[in-house]
Design an enzyme around this catalytic site. Structure first.
Site, PDB file in Angstrom:
ATOM      1  N   CYS A   1     -59.745  17.457  66.302  1.00 52.33           N
ATOM      2  CA  CYS A   1     -58.541  17.486  67.140  1.00 52.33           C
ATOM      3  C   CYS A   1     -58.762  16.570  68.335  1.00 52.33           C
ATOM      4  O   CYS A   1     -59.891  16.350  68.767  1.00 52.33           O
ATOM      5  CB  CYS A   1     -58.214  18.913  67.580  1.00 52.33           C
ATOM      6  SG  CYS A   1     -59.443  19.687  68.647  1.00 52.33           S
TER       7      CYS A   1
ATOM      8  N   CYS B   1     -61.172  12.534  72.135  1.00 45.85           N
ATOM      9  CA  CYS B   1     -62.223  13.248  71.399  1.00 45.85           C
ATOM     10  C   CYS B   1     -62.641  12.548  70.121  1.00 45.85           C
ATOM     11  O   CYS B   1     -63.711  12.845  69.586  1.00 45.85           O
ATOM     12  CB  CYS B   1     -61.748  14.658  71.053  1.00 45.85           C
ATOM     13  SG  CYS B   1     -61.014  15.536  72.435  1.00 45.85           S
TER      14      CYS B   1
ATOM     15  N   HIS C   1     -70.104  19.063  72.897  1.00 38.96           N
ATOM     16  CA  HIS C   1     -69.042  18.124  72.509  1.00 38.96           C
ATOM     17  C   HIS C   1     -69.015  16.946  73.488  1.00 38.96           C
ATOM     18  O   HIS C   1     -68.153  16.882  74.365  1.00 38.96           O
ATOM     19  CB  HIS C   1     -67.712  18.882  72.508  1.00 38.96           C
ATOM     20  CG  HIS C   1     -66.498  18.076  72.169  1.00 38.96           C
ATOM     21  ND1 HIS C   1     -66.535  16.852  71.525  1.00 38.96           N
ATOM     22  CD2 HIS C   1     -65.176  18.333  72.398  1.00 38.96           C
ATOM     23  CE1 HIS C   1     -65.302  16.404  71.365  1.00 38.96           C
ATOM     24  NE2 HIS C   1     -64.459  17.275  71.895  1.00 38.96           N
TER      25      HIS C   1
END
Length: 427
Positions: free
Chosen positions: A413, A89, A383
């Site tokens: 995160c 991520c 995202h």
């Protein structure tokens, strides 16, 4: 190693929600079009870049070193190195951090760094059973052997394996990312209503930001092959109220859970870029910096609690600079899940957590909600895994510029039990 690293400019594509089919743009299309528009407004020519660094968590097989592919497509020339980084991520943030390292050691002076992913194009895979059957089929040398294989074939072999689901499952703990969010909701006593209210606010903030034109200088419109324009993030919904979101069923733990598609980040395609420069490059090209990256930090923690990564990465930065949570003027914490962001806030408020997990004397305190994700976040925007880390750094700086703030933090995160954070300062 103390040489300043300046953010000169930045831009991103619209974040386009996956519609359960391949989106209109490949990852390299997204990155090329957004990057080309950004470079066209600079005082230097693309071949004057020291390097291009692109974060991508899921490049397609024909774009494996997508950083090089995009650098060439943008017209940077054959002599500008282009390369790819991957930290799940935070791949886009890792690209920025890699650029920082090269700028501070003098290996580079002018870097285009960012991230991209086209998650709508994540592949469907054959199962292992189907692969073995096909291998036997192509190895068969007689009609008899093939007839025997046909008799052994089972229709279930054709069931596709969803590549994205495999990618979002932690191999060490066997949990989907949403299941780790369920862990945090249980640990910090976060209710379904709190998750849905947080998510509804994210949509409301994005809608307000769009109407006020706060993304206008940040987003580069895209055009597909048919000439259709994509000018804005399209995942935000006006009907996303807490009451409407409450009607959705839990997705990751269907019996006991509270994490739904509505209080999770959306599966999305998008790209984000920043131009980073040394002091030498600023002077040479007469650049006007927007700000600078002051500090960065990576942290590791239990993969089953991965959503707390922002706490573990941002806290050491605050300590190094003698700052409290609310000494900053703006915060961007990537909204992987509503439960995850709320859990980060509660971890900082929990004296036991801060002592036992962070080695502090007591609680960090309560983060001022008015400073957090003021224009919404990934629950409403989406995202695109490789791009989000770069997007939040760019946006927190844009928020500081708009509000007159001085310092901001971008934190994220990361699947696998990691966290990343960057402290930025407005010029």
């Amino acid at each position: 190693m103390t040489e300043p690293v300046y953010i000169v400019d930045g831009a991103r594509s619209p974040f386009l929600k996956s519609r359960n089919r391949p989106g209109p743009f490949s990852a390299s299309d997204l990155a090329t079009d957004a990057g080309r528009a950004l470079l066209l407004r600079q005082t230097f020519d693309p071949p004057q870049l020291s390097e291009v660094i692109l974060g991508c968590a899921a490049p397609s097989p024909d774009e494996v070193n997508i950083g090089r592919v995009v650098a060439l497509r943008m017209g940077c020339g054959q002599k500008v190195p282009g390369w790819t980084v991957m930290r799940n991520c935070a791949s886009g943030m890792q690209a920025l951090d890699s650029a920082i390292a090269n700028l501070r050691t003098g290996r580079s002076d002018l870097v285009l760094a960012g991230g991209v992913d086209a998650l709508s194009r994540a592949p469907l895979l054959f199962s292992d059973a189907m692969v073995v059957w096909l291998a036997s089929w192509y190895a068969a040398k007689s009609l008899g052997q093939r007839a025997a294989l046909l008799a052994k074939f089972r229709p279930g072999y054709l069931a596709p394996v969803i590549g994205l689901m495999k990618g979002l499952t932690d191999p060490m703990v066997g949990l989907l990312m949403g299941q780790t969010a369920e862990n945090l909701a249980y640990r910090f006593h976060i209710t379904r209503r709190e998750m849905d209210e947080f998510s509804a606010r994210s949509h409301q903030k994005v809608l307000a930001a769009q109407k006020a034109g706060r993304f206008d200088g940040e987003i580069v419109p895209l055009y597909d092959a048919a000439g259709k324009v994509y000018a804005a993030d399209d995942g935000v919904r006006e009907d996303s109220t807490a009451d409407n979101l409450a009607k959705l069923r839990p997705f990751f733990d269907r019996k006991y859970g509270n994490v739904t598609a509505g209080n999770s980040s959306q599966i999305t395609d998008g790209a984000a870029w920043l131009v980073l420069a040394s002091e030498r490059a600023v002077e040479q090209h007469k650049l006007v910096p927007k700000g600078r990256i002051v500090d960065s930090q990576w942290a590791g923690l239990d993969p089953a609690q991965m959503g707390l990564g922002p706490v573990h990465a941002a806290t050491p930065i605050l300590q190094r600079h003698g700052l409290g949570l609310n000494d900053l003027d703006a915060w961007e914490i990537n909204e992987a899940f509503a439960a995850q962001v709320i859990a980060c806030e509660r971890a900082w408020e929990d004296a036991d957590y801060c002592r036992q997990e962070l080695g502090l004397e007591g609680a960090m305190g309560k983060l001022d909600e008015a400073k957090l994700n003021v224009d919404g976040g990934a629950i409403a925007l989406g995202h695109p895994v490789g791009a989000s880390g770069a997007r939040i750094v760019l946006h927190v700086l844009n928020v500081l510029e708009r509000t007159g703030g001085k310092r901001g933090m971008a934190a994220i995160c990361i699947g696998g039990g990691l966290g990343g954070a960057m402290l930025v300062e407005r010029a």
